[in-house]
Scaffold this motif. Sequence first.
Motif, PDB file in Angstrom:
ATOM      1  N   ARG A 138      10.505   3.182  13.073  1.00 50.82           N
ATOM      2  CA  ARG A 138      10.836   2.204  14.098  1.00 50.82           C
ATOM      3  C   ARG A 138       9.796   1.095  14.126  1.00 50.82           C
ATOM      4  NH1 ARG A 138      14.503   4.393  17.902  1.00 50.82           N
ATOM      5  NH2 ARG A 138      14.907   6.622  17.584  1.00 50.82           N
ATOM      6  N   GLY A 139      10.203  -0.047  14.654  1.00 47.37           N
ATOM      7  CA  GLY A 139       9.303  -1.187  14.728  1.00 47.37           C
ATOM      8  C   GLY A 139       9.961  -2.410  14.127  1.00 47.37           C
ATOM      9  N   SER A 140       9.559  -3.595  14.577  1.00 51.81           N
ATOM     10  CA  SER A 140      10.221  -4.828  14.142  1.00 51.81           C
ATOM     11  C   SER A 140      10.213  -5.015  12.633  1.00 51.81           C
ATOM     12  CB  SER A 140       9.564  -6.039  14.821  1.00 51.81           C
ATOM     13  OG  SER A 140       8.183  -6.086  14.499  1.00 51.81           O
ATOM     14  N   MET A 141       9.112  -4.651  11.978  1.00 49.59           N
ATOM     15  CA  MET A 141       9.023  -4.808  10.523  1.00 49.59           C
ATOM     16  C   MET A 141       8.882  -3.468   9.807  1.00 49.59           C
ATOM     17  SD  MET A 141       9.496  -7.953  10.057  1.00 49.59           S
ATOM     18  CE  MET A 141       9.124  -8.101   8.308  1.00 49.59           C
ATOM     19  N   ALA A 142       9.271  -2.398  10.480  1.00 52.02           N
ATOM     20  CA  ALA A 142       9.145  -1.055   9.905  1.00 52.02           C
ATOM     21  C   ALA A 142       9.839  -0.906   8.551  1.00 52.02           C
ATOM     22  CB  ALA A 142       9.675  -0.017  10.890  1.00 52.02           C
ATOM     23  N   PRO A 143      11.047  -1.484   8.367  1.00 50.67           N
ATOM     24  CA  PRO A 143      11.719  -1.297   7.063  1.00 50.67           C
ATOM     25  C   PRO A 143      10.912  -1.811   5.881  1.00 50.67           C
ATOM     26  CG  PRO A 143      13.264  -2.108   8.697  1.00 50.67           C
ATOM     27  CD  PRO A 143      11.905  -2.206   9.313  1.00 50.67           C
ATOM     28  N   TYR A 144      10.022  -2.782   6.114  1.00 53.52           N
ATOM     29  CA  TYR A 144       9.260  -3.373   5.014  1.00 53.52           C
ATOM     30  C   TYR A 144       7.831  -2.817   4.939  1.00 53.52           C
ATOM     31  CZ  TYR A 144      13.125  -6.683   5.200  1.00 53.52           C
ATOM     32  OH  TYR A 144      14.390  -7.252   5.215  1.00 53.52           O
ATOM     33  N   SER A 145       7.558  -1.773   5.701  1.00 51.41           N
ATOM     34  CA  SER A 145       6.208  -1.206   5.740  1.00 51.41           C
ATOM     35  C   SER A 145       5.898  -0.438   4.462  1.00 51.41           C
ATOM     36  CB  SER A 145       6.065  -0.274   6.946  1.00 51.41           C
ATOM     37  OG  SER A 145       6.906   0.858   6.803  1.00 51.41           O
ATOM     38  N   GLU A 146       4.611  -0.270   4.189  1.00 51.03           N
ATOM     39  CA  GLU A 146       4.176   0.477   3.012  1.00 51.03           C
ATOM     40  C   GLU A 146       4.614   1.929   3.108  1.00 51.03           C
ATOM     41  OE1 GLU A 146       2.517  -0.648   0.204  1.00 51.03           O
ATOM     42  OE2 GLU A 146       3.013  -2.598   1.062  1.00 51.03           O
ATOM     43  N   GLN A 147       4.624   2.491   4.343  1.00 55.44           N
ATOM     44  CA  GLN A 147       5.026   3.883   4.521  1.00 55.44           C
ATOM     45  C   GLN A 147       6.474   4.090   4.093  1.00 55.44           C
ATOM     46  OE1 GLN A 147       3.479   2.009   6.670  1.00 55.44           O
ATOM     47  NE2 GLN A 147       1.644   3.072   7.411  1.00 55.44           N
ATOM     48  N   VAL A 148       7.353   3.166   4.473  1.00 49.87           N
ATOM     49  CA  VAL A 148       8.762   3.272   4.088  1.00 49.87           C
ATOM     50  C   VAL A 148       8.907   3.122   2.575  1.00 49.87           C
ATOM     51  CG1 VAL A 148      11.006   2.099   4.200  1.00 49.87           C
ATOM     52  CG2 VAL A 148       9.759   2.592   6.304  1.00 49.87           C
ATOM     53  N   LYS A 149       8.213   2.162   1.999  1.00 49.42           N
ATOM     54  CA  LYS A 149       8.293   1.951   0.550  1.00 49.42           C
ATOM     55  C   LYS A 149       7.824   3.181  -0.214  1.00 49.42           C
ATOM     56  CE  LYS A 149       7.662  -3.079   0.759  1.00 49.42           C
ATOM     57  NZ  LYS A 149       6.780  -4.206   0.400  1.00 49.42           N
ATOM     58  N   HIS A 150       6.729   3.799   0.258  1.00 53.87           N
ATOM     59  CA  HIS A 150       6.218   4.985  -0.423  1.00 53.87           C
ATOM     60  C   HIS A 150       7.202   6.149  -0.301  1.00 53.87           C
ATOM     61  CE1 HIS A 150       1.829   3.387  -0.026  1.00 53.87           C
ATOM     62  NE2 HIS A 150       2.518   2.785  -0.977  1.00 53.87           N
ATOM     63  N   SER A 151       7.890   6.235   0.853  1.00 53.96           N
ATOM     64  CA  SER A 151       8.905   7.288   1.026  1.00 53.96           C
ATOM     65  C   SER A 151      10.072   7.070   0.073  1.00 53.96           C
ATOM     66  CB  SER A 151       9.400   7.305   2.473  1.00 53.96           C
ATOM     67  OG  SER A 151       8.353   7.649   3.367  1.00 53.96           O
ATOM     68  N   LEU A 152      10.442   5.815  -0.121  1.00 54.56           N
ATOM     69  CA  LEU A 152      11.496   5.497  -1.086  1.00 54.56           C
ATOM     70  C   LEU A 152      11.054   5.866  -2.496  1.00 54.56           C
ATOM     71  CD1 LEU A 152      12.599   1.985   0.268  1.00 54.56           C
ATOM     72  CD2 LEU A 152      13.840   4.135   0.518  1.00 54.56           C
ATOM     73  N   ASP A 153       9.793   5.617  -2.793  1.00 53.01           N
ATOM     74  CA  ASP A 153       9.264   5.922  -4.121  1.00 53.01           C
ATOM     75  C   ASP A 153       9.274   7.427  -4.385  1.00 53.01           C
ATOM     76  OD1 ASP A 153       8.032   5.312  -6.614  1.00 53.01           O
ATOM     77  OD2 ASP A 153       6.079   5.860  -5.775  1.00 53.01           O
ATOM     78  N   ARG A 154       9.198   8.222  -3.314  1.00 60.42           N
ATOM     79  CA  ARG A 154       9.192   9.684  -3.460  1.00 60.42           C
ATOM     80  C   ARG A 154      10.598  10.270  -3.514  1.00 60.42           C
ATOM     81  NH1 ARG A 154       4.959   8.850   0.462  1.00 60.42           N
ATOM     82  NH2 ARG A 154       2.908   9.167  -0.505  1.00 60.42           N
ATOM     83  N   GLY A 155      11.618   9.422  -3.465  1.00 56.11           N
ATOM     84  CA  GLY A 155      12.972   9.917  -3.676  1.00 56.11           C
ATOM     85  C   GLY A 155      13.946   9.731  -2.533  1.00 56.11           C
ATOM     86  N   LEU A 156      13.482   9.232  -1.380  1.00 50.60           N
ATOM     87  CA  LEU A 156      14.404   8.981  -0.282  1.00 50.60           C
ATOM     88  C   LEU A 156      15.118   7.651  -0.492  1.00 50.60           C
ATOM     89  CD1 LEU A 156      12.334  10.108   2.858  1.00 50.60           C
ATOM     90  CD2 LEU A 156      13.888  11.437   1.434  1.00 50.60           C
ATOM     91  N   LEU A 157      16.252   7.482   0.182  1.00 45.21           N
ATOM     92  CA  LEU A 157      17.004   6.235   0.125  1.00 45.21           C
ATOM     93  C   LEU A 157      17.393   5.828   1.548  1.00 45.21           C
ATOM     94  CD1 LEU A 157      19.425   6.992  -2.867  1.00 45.21           C
ATOM     95  CD2 LEU A 157      17.427   5.491  -2.917  1.00 45.21           C
ATOM     96  N   VAL A 158      17.670   4.558   1.737  1.00 45.68           N
ATOM     97  CA  VAL A 158      18.057   4.065   3.065  1.00 45.68           C
ATOM     98  C   VAL A 158      19.457   4.577   3.396  1.00 45.68           C
ATOM     99  CG1 VAL A 158      18.443   2.044   4.516  1.00 45.68           C
ATOM    100  CG2 VAL A 158      16.644   2.001   2.762  1.00 45.68           C
TER     101      VAL A 158
END
Length: 224
Positions: free
Chosen positions: A99-119
């Motif tokens: 959550r958060g105004s720019m949460a989708p573009y955060s490093e945490q979200v990107k790293h989670s995507l890199d580990r195999g998750l998808l939106v």
Amino acid sequence: MGKREQAREEAAFMRGDVGVDGAATEEKQDEAEVERGKAREALLRGKAYLGREFLTWLLWRSEEGEPLAQFDKAGLTVLFLGRVVLKGVSGDVTELSARGSMAPYSEQVKHSLDRGLLVHQARLRITHGERAFEVTVDAEFLDIRAAKLPELMSEEEDSRLDERLYLSEQLSAMIHTLVETFIAVRAGRAWNKQVVPAMKEWMRGEEGTRKQTALQRAAHVRKR
């Protein structure tokens, strides 16, 4: 002509595959068009993983702030807002909500995507010309939820209803245009060779940049 051969020809005629002269009724489809058709059919049948790939690709492309597709003679710009839900493709059921105004573009979200998750679900702002639409999109069937339409211009109640219906149809058509743009990319030859590696590099963010710089420095030292 044998009975089996005749039966096959009659069956082909009944299916519409051939005409009365025995010639094919349609030309063979282009391979890319066949792949686009398969991807489109998978999305329509609720293949959630393709919907998740679409939203993940959309997140990656949207960060640049450039139009992603053309619709009705104007570009479509997408911005992810607020809450975003990530899910795994297969195997263990894994879900992450940011959550958060720019949460989708955060490093945490990107790293989670890199580990195999998808939106899996996201709130989008789609800008078309001077109009901005907000909508929540779910990857399961690309359902449109909680849409916020641009301010209505009409004053009469009947006219406002017509305008609302028109804007709703426009929003649906915009989502369709973005999906078709993704399908064309997803079914293309560049998907595995260029698009996926570029997305993975984006997911790694600063960490990926540091690793790349370290590799380049190591290569330079070896040359010396």
